[in-house]
Design an enzyme around this catalytic site. Structure first.
Site, PDB file in Angstrom:
ATOM      1  CB  CYS A 109      -0.960  -0.008   1.179  1.00  0.00           C
ATOM      2  SG  CYS A 109      -2.002  -1.477   1.217  1.00  0.00           S
ATOM      3  CG  HIS A 233      -2.984   3.274   2.681  1.00  0.00           C
ATOM      4  ND1 HIS A 233      -3.595   2.993   1.472  1.00  0.00           N
ATOM      5  CD2 HIS A 233      -3.011   2.112   3.397  1.00  0.00           C
ATOM      6  CE1 HIS A 233      -3.966   1.727   1.465  1.00  0.00           C
ATOM      7  NE2 HIS A 233      -3.634   1.170   2.619  1.00  0.00           N
ATOM      8  CG  ASN A 263      -6.649  -0.918   1.893  1.00  0.00           C
ATOM      9  OD1 ASN A 263      -6.023  -0.511   0.913  1.00  0.00           O
ATOM     10  ND2 ASN A 263      -6.059  -1.351   2.985  1.00  0.00           N
TER      11      ASN A 263
END
Ligand code: COA
Length: 310
Positions: A109, A233, A263
């Site tokens: 990520c 993020h 996500n």
């Protein structure tokens, strides 16, 4: 001295929306639990990593008024390549008519911010323009019967075009790191599904976000109060909340899209960045903090001075 600036941006999301109510129907979970513990209400699912990357990349090129042939390198941040060999970036290169180099980059990520820093390095070494894309189809590595992970992960892509400019450019400070001793907290074996120790990832995520952001701010010589927009993020609203509180950056100056996207790993930061641009939240001269963390465990942050007209 040659620096870089972002001159184009674009995103792509699959059409299919999976709501928390849809998950309630197949998992022992509830909309209330997911919303309260994560902030996610719905997510997009479908497509291929290359397909989403090409769509986002094409929009970024169009916004910059450029063609594929103007790009020297395409960097594709992804944890979910369509095939093991070749790189998914080679599909993107071919589809967009890019003549320069192409590679995939996997820092989980943190991948987009890793890619951003590497793109600045390529431009400092003489590349004129880099197309940087974060694209994921995490739905393919998610076990939709596992309530630990199925509520979190989803698909999408975001892209930016970076261009060489005389002078120091937009990048004021950066920090890239990884702690491989924590690599088993979040992983997917080849052919397998995502496995995660959610509580421990949560704890480390807040710390990694805060520590990395502080290092980038310090290297940029600025304070949290100077940041016009933080783009973290998009994993869990409680992680973003906790980290921003510790950093002293109010949520009004933070970009969030996870309620609608879930996500999306390396796509999450460009999705949030482009959403902020489209909402008119970013202006020339603004100082922007980009900060991510992920499997590895990896972390990455950068402070840029926004130079484009939005
Ligand atoms: N629906 C309903 N209940 C659930 C559930 C779900 N989807 N998942 C877990 N629960 C239950 C647990 O079994 C536990 O029940 P118990 O108290 O009876 O034992 C309770 O809810 C609390 O579980 P816990 O794991 O402590 O919840 P949490 O507040 O830590 O939230 C996560 C779980 C996964 C949302 C959270 O830990 C998280 O977001 N971690 C970070 C994950 C992440 O960001 N990963 C990507 C990194 S890039």
């Amino acid at each position: 001295m040659v620096g870089a600036v972002i001159v184009g941006w674009g995103t792509a999301l699959p059409d299919r929306i999976v709501t928390n109510a849809d998950l309630e129907a197949v998992l022992d979970t509830s909309d209330e639990w997911i919303t309260e513990r994560t902030g996610i209400k719905e997510r997009r699912v479908g497509g291929t990593t290359a397909g989403l990357a090409v769509a986002a990349g094409a929009r970024a090129l169009e916004r910059a008024g450029l063609h594929g042939s103007d790009i020297d390198q395409v960097l594709l941040a992804t944890t979910t390549p369509d095939r093991m060999i070749p790189s998914t970036a080679s599909d993107v290169q071919h589809a967009l008519g890019i003549e320069g180099g192409a590679l995939d980059l996997n820092a989980a990520c943190s991948g987009f911010v890793y890619g951003l820093v590497h793109a600045h390095g390529l431009i400092a070494l003489g590349a004129r323009r880099v197309l940087l894309i974060g694209s994921e189809t995490l739905s393919r590595v998610t076990d939709w019967h596992d309530r630990n992970t199925a509520i979190l992960f989803a698909d999408g892509a975001g892209a930016v075009v970076l261009e060489a400019t005389a002078g120091t450019g937009q990048l004021l400070g950066w920090d890239l790191g990884s702690d491989g001793s924590a690599r088993d907290l979040l992983y997917a074996d080849i052919g397998g599904y995502l496995q995660m120790d959610g509580r421990e990832v949560f704890r480390r995520a807040v710390r990694a976000t805060v520590d990395s952001a502080r290092r980038s701010l310090e290297r940029a010589g600025i304070r949290p109060s100077d940041v016009a927009l933080a783009v973290p993020h998009q994993a869990n609203i409680r992680i973003i909340d906790a980290a921003c509180q510790r950093l002293g950056i109010p949520m009004e100056r933070t970009a969030t899209v996870l309620h609608a996207t879930g996500n999306t790993s390396s796509a999450s930061i460009p999705l949030a960045l482009v959403d902020a641009i489209e909402r008119g939240r970013l202006h020339r001269g603004d100082l922007v903090l980009l900060v991510g963390f992920g499997a590895g465990m990896s972390w990455a942050s950068a402070v840029i001075r926004w130079e484009a007209d939005t």
